[in-house]
Design an enzyme around this catalytic site. Structure first.
Site, PDB file in Angstrom:
ATOM      1  N   CYS A   1      -8.302   5.864 -12.070  1.00  0.00           N
ATOM      2  CA  CYS A   1      -8.257   4.264 -12.376  1.00  0.00           C
ATOM      3  C   CYS A   1      -7.414   3.598 -11.350  1.00  0.00           C
ATOM      4  CB  CYS A   1      -7.947   4.212 -13.666  1.00  0.00           C
ATOM      5  SG  CYS A   1      -8.641   5.058 -15.038  1.00  0.00           S
TER       6      CYS A   1
ATOM      7  N   CYS B   1      -3.540   2.598 -12.303  1.00  0.00           N
ATOM      8  CA  CYS B   1      -2.746   3.572 -13.157  1.00  0.00           C
ATOM      9  C   CYS B   1      -1.723   4.388 -12.311  1.00  0.00           C
ATOM     10  CB  CYS B   1      -3.755   4.356 -13.884  1.00  0.00           C
ATOM     11  SG  CYS B   1      -2.652   5.057 -15.279  1.00  0.00           S
TER      12      CYS B   1
ATOM     13  N   CYS C   1      -2.614   4.701 -34.331  1.00  0.00           N
ATOM     14  CA  CYS C   1      -3.461   4.464 -33.372  1.00  0.00           C
ATOM     15  C   CYS C   1      -3.402   5.697 -32.265  1.00  0.00           C
ATOM     16  CB  CYS C   1      -3.046   3.130 -32.783  1.00  0.00           C
ATOM     17  SG  CYS C   1      -4.122   2.505 -31.294  1.00  0.00           S
TER      18      CYS C   1
HETATM   19  S1  SF4 Z   1      -4.093   7.848 -17.740  1.00  0.00           S
HETATM   20 FE1  SF4 Z   1      -4.630   6.332 -16.427  1.00  0.00          FE
HETATM   21  S2  SF4 Z   1      -5.711   7.399 -14.835  1.00  0.00           S
HETATM   22 FE2  SF4 Z   1      -5.793   8.607 -16.670  1.00  0.00          FE
HETATM   23  S3  SF4 Z   1      -7.656   7.562 -17.857  1.00  0.00           S
HETATM   24 FE3  SF4 Z   1      -5.824   6.554 -18.562  1.00  0.00          FE
HETATM   25  S4  SF4 Z   1      -5.739   4.548 -17.314  1.00  0.00           S
HETATM   26 FE4  SF4 Z   1      -7.252   6.164 -15.930  1.00  0.00          FE
END
Ligand code: SF4
Length: 327
Positions: free
Chosen positions: A65, A68, A136
Site C-alpha cells: 500500500c 503506508c 473492533c
Molecule cells: S499495514 Fe499498511 S501495507 Fe500492510 S495491508 Fe495495512 S495498509 Fe497495507
C-alpha cells in the site's frame, strides 16, 4: 428514529453514479444543508462516538500500500513491533475506557492473520469485550472461518477499507485486489460482525475517483456501520510522500456526501485529523461526521491528544456518544 418513515426512506443501496455526481456538484451551502438535515433525522447532532486504536503488531507488512509506513517495502524508519501479549493489550483497553473511549480497535500489520496469531487476537477480543468496550479489529484479509472465530470471541466490528475507487486502486496497491477486499467484507458481514469500511483522500485520486469510491460504499447492502474517511498522512519514504494535499473544502464535501448516502452509518474522521484545524473539524461535524479516534497515536502517525479533543468537544457542545448507541 426507526419508526419514522421519512428517515427510513433515506436509507438506500441503489444510488446511481449520476446521483452521487450530482451531490458532488451541489453548491457547498446546499450540500451542507442537506447533509445536516439527513444527519438530524438519524442521529443526535451533538454526539460523537469515540474510539481508540492500538497497533497490536507494527510494521514489516508484506503488502505494498503506497501510503503506508508499515509496508516492509518502504524505508520509513518505523520500528517494528511483534504481536503484543493479550494482557498488555487489555491493560491499554482499560486505560482507553478510563479516558472515555467506548470502542477499542486493535490493528495488526498483516496481509492476513495466521491461525496461531488469531489465537492471541481471540484472547484479546474476549478480554476487551469483558471490560464492556465495543471491540473492533483490523488484521488484513480474513477467510470466512477466521471471521467466524472472531465473531464467537465477541468481535463487534471489523475494519477493512476499500481505500479508493476500483479504477484508481491499482495505482496504490498491487498485492491484493479490490475483489479480495470485497470478499473479506462479505466474510465479515456473513459472520454477523459489523463492518467498518472507508478510505483515504489525498492518494492522487481525481474527483471522479472520490465519487466512484463513495458510490461503491453506498451500494453495499447493508451499508458499512462505520465509514472512516482518512486524510492521507504523508510519511517520508512511502511512494505517496509529496502528493498534493486535499483541499479542506473538498474533504468536508466528501464527508457531507458520505452522510447523505449512508444516513445511518457512523462517518469517522480518522487519520489526518492532527493536521486539521479546529474549524475544519467543526465543519466536518456539521457535515455529518460523528465518530473520531481518541488518543495520542493513530496506528503509527500522530493524532490530536485526548485533552485537545476534550477542549474542542466542549467548545462545540459535543458529547461523547454512549457505548450502547454506538454503531
Ligand atoms: S499495514 Fe499498511 S501495507 Fe500492510 S495491508 Fe495495512 S495498509 Fe497495507
Amino acid at each position: 428514529m426507526d419508526g419514522n418513515g421519512r428517515a427510513n426512506a433515506d436509507v438506500r443501496s441503489d444510488w446511481t453514479l449520476d446521483e452521487v455526481r450530482a451531490l458532488h456538484a451541489l453548491p457547498f451551502a446546499d450540500l451542507m444543508h442537506r447533509a445536516q438535515s439527513t444527519h438530524r433525522r438519524h442521529f443526535d447532532p451533538n454526539q460523537v462516538q469515540v474510539s481508540t486504536l492500538l497497533s497490536i503488531k507494527t510494521g514489516a507488512c508484506p503488502e505494498d500500500c503506497a501510503y503506508c509506513p508499515q509496508s516492509i517495502r518502504y524505508d520509513t524508519g518505523l520500528e517494528r513491533e511483534a504481536l503484543m501479549e493479550p494482557a498488555a493489550v487489555i491493560a491499554r483497553a482499560r486505560a482507553a475506557r478510563e479516558a472515555g473511549a467506548t470502542r477499542f480497535c486493535m490493528g495488526a500489520a498483516w496481509r492476513s492473520p495466521k491461525d496461531r496469531d488469531l489465537d492471541k487476537v481471540v484472547e484479546m477480543v474476549e478480554g476487551v469485550a469483558a471490560l464492556g468496550l465495543e471491540t473492533c479489529a483490523t488484521l488484513g484479509m480474513l477467510t470466512p472461518a477466521q471471521a467466524g472465530r472472531l465473531k464467537v470471541a465477541g468481535l463487534d466490528y471489523y475494519n477493512h477499507n476499500l481505500d479508493t475507487s476500483e479504477a484508481f486502486y491499482g495505482e496504490v496497491i498491487t498485492t491484493r485486489t479490490y475483489q479480495d477486499r470485497l470478499e473479506t467484507l462479505a466474510a465479515v458481514r456473513d459472520a454477523g460482525i459489523h463492518v467498518c469500511c472507508g478510505g483515504i483522500l489525498g492518494l492522487g485520486e481525481t474527483a471522479g475517483d472520490r465519487v466512484a469510491f463513495l458510490h461503491t460504499l453506498a451500494t453495499l447492502d447493508p451499508h458499512p456501520e462505520s465509514v472512516p474517511i482518512n486524510n492521507l498522512v504523508q510519511v517520508e519514504g512511502t511512494p505517496l510522500a509529496g502528493t498534493p494535499a486535499v483541499d479542506p473544502i473538498d474533504f468536508v464535501r466528501i464527508i457531507a456526501i458520505a452522510r447523505i448516502l449512508m444516513p445511518r452509518s457512523h462517518v469517522r474522521l480518522s487519520a489526518g485529523r492532527a493536521a486539521m484545524s479546529d474549524e475544519m473539524q467543526a465543519l466536518c461535524f456539521l457535515a455529518g461526521a460523528n465518530s473520531i479516534f481518541y488518543g495520542e497515536k493513530l496506528l503509527t502517525t500522530g493524532n490530536p491528544d485526548t485533552e485537545s479533543d476534550h477542549a474542542l468537544f466542549s467548545r462545540l457542545g459535543i458529547r461523547p456518544e454512549p457505548a450502547a448507541a454506538g454503531n
